[in-house]
Design a protein around this motif. Structure first.
Motif, PDB file in Angstrom:
ATOM      1  N   UNK A   1       0.842  -1.197   0.000  1.00 16.96           N
ATOM      2  CA  UNK A   1       0.000   0.000   0.000  1.00 16.96           C
ATOM      3  C   UNK A   1       0.872   1.240   0.000  1.00 16.96           C
ATOM      4  N   UNK A   2       0.297   2.349  -0.412  1.00 21.15           N
ATOM      5  CA  UNK A   2       1.001   3.628  -0.386  1.00 21.15           C
ATOM      6  C   UNK A   2      -0.004   4.699   0.026  1.00 21.15           C
ATOM      7  N   UNK A   3       0.452   5.666   0.825  1.00 19.83           N
ATOM      8  CA  UNK A   3      -0.437   6.732   1.271  1.00 19.83           C
ATOM      9  C   UNK A   3       0.285   8.070   1.228  1.00 19.83           C
ATOM     10  N   UNK A   4      -0.459   9.136   1.444  1.00 17.63           N
ATOM     11  CA  UNK A   4       0.113  10.479   1.418  1.00 17.63           C
ATOM     12  C   UNK A   4      -0.404  11.275   2.608  1.00 17.63           C
ATOM     13  N   UNK A   5       0.126  12.468   2.769  1.00 15.73           N
ATOM     14  CA  UNK A   5      -0.361  13.372   3.804  1.00 15.73           C
ATOM     15  C   UNK A   5      -1.727  13.908   3.373  1.00 15.73           C
ATOM     16  N   UNK A   6      -2.464  14.443   4.332  1.00 14.44           N
ATOM     17  CA  UNK A   6      -3.829  14.902   4.082  1.00 14.44           C
ATOM     18  C   UNK A   6      -4.000  16.326   4.609  1.00 14.44           C
ATOM     19  N   UNK A   7      -4.649  17.140   3.820  1.00 16.48           N
ATOM     20  CA  UNK A   7      -5.032  18.478   4.253  1.00 16.48           C
ATOM     21  C   UNK A   7      -6.382  18.373   4.947  1.00 16.48           C
ATOM     22  N   UNK A   8      -6.435  18.715   6.219  1.00 21.29           N
ATOM     23  CA  UNK A   8      -7.659  18.601   7.003  1.00 21.29           C
ATOM     24  C   UNK A   8      -8.361  19.960   7.036  1.00 21.29           C
ATOM     25  N   UNK A   9      -9.548  20.004   6.470  1.00 17.79           N
ATOM     26  CA  UNK A   9     -10.316  21.244   6.393  1.00 17.79           C
ATOM     27  C   UNK A   9     -11.479  21.185   7.386  1.00 17.79           C
ATOM     28  N   UNK A  10     -11.367  21.959   8.452  1.00 21.60           N
ATOM     29  CA  UNK A  10     -12.418  22.007   9.476  1.00 21.60           C
ATOM     30  C   UNK A  10     -13.298  23.238   9.318  1.00 21.60           C
ATOM     31  N   UNK A  11     -13.242  23.863   8.168  1.00 17.30           N
ATOM     32  CA  UNK A  11     -14.057  25.045   7.919  1.00 17.30           C
ATOM     33  C   UNK A  11     -13.350  26.317   8.332  1.00 17.30           C
ATOM     34  N   UNK A  12     -13.048  26.432   9.617  1.00 14.52           N
ATOM     35  CA  UNK A  12     -12.391  27.624  10.128  1.00 14.52           C
ATOM     36  C   UNK A  12     -10.879  27.475  10.179  1.00 14.52           C
ATOM     37  N   UNK A  13     -10.380  26.252   9.990  1.00 17.80           N
ATOM     38  CA  UNK A  13      -8.935  26.030  10.034  1.00 17.80           C
ATOM     39  C   UNK A  13      -8.545  24.897   9.100  1.00 17.80           C
ATOM     40  N   UNK A  14      -7.312  24.957   8.611  1.00 21.07           N
ATOM     41  CA  UNK A  14      -6.768  23.913   7.741  1.00 21.07           C
ATOM     42  C   UNK A  14      -5.447  23.450   8.325  1.00 21.07           C
ATOM     43  N   UNK A  15      -5.267  22.146   8.421  1.00 19.09           N
ATOM     44  CA  UNK A  15      -4.045  21.605   9.005  1.00 19.09           C
ATOM     45  C   UNK A  15      -3.614  20.357   8.238  1.00 19.09           C
ATOM     46  N   UNK A  16      -2.543  19.757   8.680  1.00 20.88           N
ATOM     47  CA  UNK A  16      -2.016  18.538   8.079  1.00 20.88           C
ATOM     48  C   UNK A  16      -2.222  17.374   9.035  1.00 20.88           C
ATOM     49  N   UNK A  17      -2.569  16.211   8.499  1.00 22.09           N
ATOM     50  CA  UNK A  17      -2.710  15.021   9.346  1.00 22.09           C
ATOM     51  C   UNK A  17      -1.393  14.703  10.039  1.00 22.09           C
ATOM     52  N   UNK A  18      -0.315  14.686   9.278  1.00 21.00           N
ATOM     53  CA  UNK A  18       0.984  14.288   9.837  1.00 21.00           C
ATOM     54  C   UNK A  18       1.448  15.249  10.918  1.00 21.00           C
ATOM     55  N   UNK A  19       1.157  16.536  10.761  1.00 27.09           N
ATOM     56  CA  UNK A  19       1.605  17.515  11.757  1.00 27.09           C
ATOM     57  C   UNK A  19       0.941  17.301  13.112  1.00 27.09           C
ATOM     58  N   UNK A  20      -0.196  16.597  13.124  1.00 29.62           N
ATOM     59  CA  UNK A  20      -0.895  16.347  14.387  1.00 29.62           C
ATOM     60  C   UNK A  20      -0.465  15.030  15.042  1.00 29.62           C
ATOM     61  N   UNK A  21       0.437  14.300  14.387  1.00 27.75           N
ATOM     62  CA  UNK A  21       0.878  13.003  14.885  1.00 27.75           C
ATOM     63  C   UNK A  21       2.104  13.133  15.795  1.00 27.75           C
ATOM     64  N   UNK A  22       2.417  12.059  16.499  1.00 21.13           N
ATOM     65  CA  UNK A  22       3.613  12.015  17.336  1.00 21.13           C
ATOM     66  C   UNK A  22       4.593  10.956  16.842  1.00 21.13           C
ATOM     67  N   UNK A  23       4.112   9.727  16.693  1.00 20.05           N
ATOM     68  CA  UNK A  23       4.991   8.623  16.320  1.00 20.05           C
ATOM     69  C   UNK A  23       5.442   8.708  14.870  1.00 20.05           C
ATOM     70  N   UNK A  24       4.530   9.056  13.956  1.00 22.05           N
ATOM     71  CA  UNK A  24       4.866   9.020  12.536  1.00 22.05           C
ATOM     72  C   UNK A  24       5.937  10.044  12.158  1.00 22.05           C
ATOM     73  N   UNK A  25       5.881  11.291  12.652  1.00 23.11           N
ATOM     74  CA  UNK A  25       6.967  12.230  12.326  1.00 23.11           C
ATOM     75  C   UNK A  25       8.338  11.728  12.785  1.00 23.11           C
ATOM     76  N   UNK A  26       8.376  11.015  13.916  1.00 23.16           N
ATOM     77  CA  UNK A  26       9.642  10.443  14.376  1.00 23.16           C
ATOM     78  C   UNK A  26      10.128   9.366  13.416  1.00 23.16           C
ATOM     79  N   UNK A  27       9.191   8.574  12.909  1.00 20.24           N
ATOM     80  CA  UNK A  27       9.542   7.545  11.937  1.00 20.24           C
ATOM     81  C   UNK A  27      10.064   8.199  10.659  1.00 20.24           C
ATOM     82  N   UNK A  28       9.417   9.257  10.210  1.00 19.16           N
ATOM     83  CA  UNK A  28       9.883   9.970   9.022  1.00 19.16           C
ATOM     84  C   UNK A  28      11.299  10.496   9.210  1.00 19.16           C
TER      85      UNK A  28
END
Length: 327
Positions: free
Chosen positions: A112-139
């Protein structure tokens, strides 16, 4: 390589057209779209009919059977070598498929292969990976195989997935052979079914990752994430506890599972406490402490006995890493 894009939907007539359009606008042209209507009672059928063509098929469940069953229906109907799930309230950027298919084509060993995601909450936009703890360390620990592409072994992804879920259904492509081998989704799951599937995949296959935000996840009031927040957290906690039981002497995996259990118990305890279910909150914190030995959970159980107006004082007692989830 043909991609089967499965769009699972339930009462999304007002927005599903945008998801279909984003799929049709892909720069990679070898694909089909299968819309699985999970028993909608609105005008979903009419909304999809506007796009019906050789590339777009429509399948309807007579009753609402849940996202896992809808996913399996789409997989069974698919003709592609690769399966993608585009949620009916989400969007893809035009280069989404071409970028991810290229990784699968060049790296046959990954499932499988995946990518980062732009999270749109209406009033704010963020990244899935930026909200993680373990995965950024793995990267940070891995070298890129080429520009923006990382490859992870099954073991690396398993340890990461035990702790958190950086893979989102709307941003992953999975080989059809992998899904056939593992028999798709477990239909007993009404939420969190993606995590359970990815854990199973990681026990057999490696993953690729494209470090670009190629998918847009819109968090709406009627989204599964919003409607089933409590059920989702409860399911994730149950899976983490269940998975932990089979780890035995795998210390590294046990530590990752314990971190997940502690976090899920903090989240659930907070939800229960602030919805008036004080005893359930206390028992959830106690369960987390019994499973992990994480002392702040025991402290939360005690503080949950106090009136909510007094619980703010807990922030002064907890480590800074725990304060964001203070009851």
């Amino acid at each position: 390589m043909k991609v089967s894009i499965i769009i699972r939907t339930y009462n999304r007539a007002y927005i599903i057209g945008e998801a279909i359009e984003s799929a049709l606008n892909q720069t990679y042209g070898n694909f089909e779209i299968i819309v699985v209507d999970d028993g909608s009672t609105d005008g979903t059928a009419a909304a999809v009919e506007k796009f019906r063509s050789e590339k777009v098929r429509y399948i309807r469940h007579d009753r609402n059977r849940g996202v896992s069953a809808a996913g399996n229906t789409g997989i069974k109907a698919a003709n592609g070598d690769i399966i993608a799930h585009l949620d009916s309230d989400d969007l893809w950027k035009p280069e989404m498929l071409s970028s991810l298919v290229d990784v699968l084509r060049r790296h046959r060993q990954i499932g499988a292969v995946f990518c980062d995601v732009e999270v749109d909450r209406g009033k704010s936009i963020s990244s899935i990976v930026s909200s993680m703890r373990a995965f950024p360390k793995l990267l940070a620990s891995r070298a890129r195989s080429d520009l923006d592409v990382f490859l992870f072994s099954g073991r690396e992804m398993y340890l990461c997935l035990l702790e958190e879920v950086p893979v989102k259904p709307t941003a992953v492509l999975i080989r059809r052979t992998v899904l056939d081998e593992l028999r798709g989704y477990d239909e007993s799951w009404c939420s969190g079914e993606d995590w359970e599937l990815y854990l199973r995949i990681s026990k057999h296959y490696g993953f690729g990752y494209v470090d670009r935000k190629l998918a847009v996840m819109r968090v709406l009031e009627d989204s599964t994430l919003s409607r089933l927040q409590e059920e989702d957290k409860s399911s994730l906690l149950q899976l983490a506890v269940s998975e932990k039981k089979g780890l035995r002497r795998d210390r590294e995996a046990l530590e990752a599972a314990n971190r997940a259990i502690a976090r899920h118990c903090k989240d659930l305890g907070w939800i229960y406490l602030h919805s008036g279910r004080r005893m359930k909150s206390i028992s959830t914190y106690a369960l987390g402490f019994a499973e992990t030995g994480h002392v702040p959970l025991a402290m939360r159980a005690g503080v949950a006995l106090m009136p909510l107006s007094l619980t703010a004082g807990l922030k002064k007692l907890l480590p800074s890493s725990d304060r964001s989830l203070t009851p």
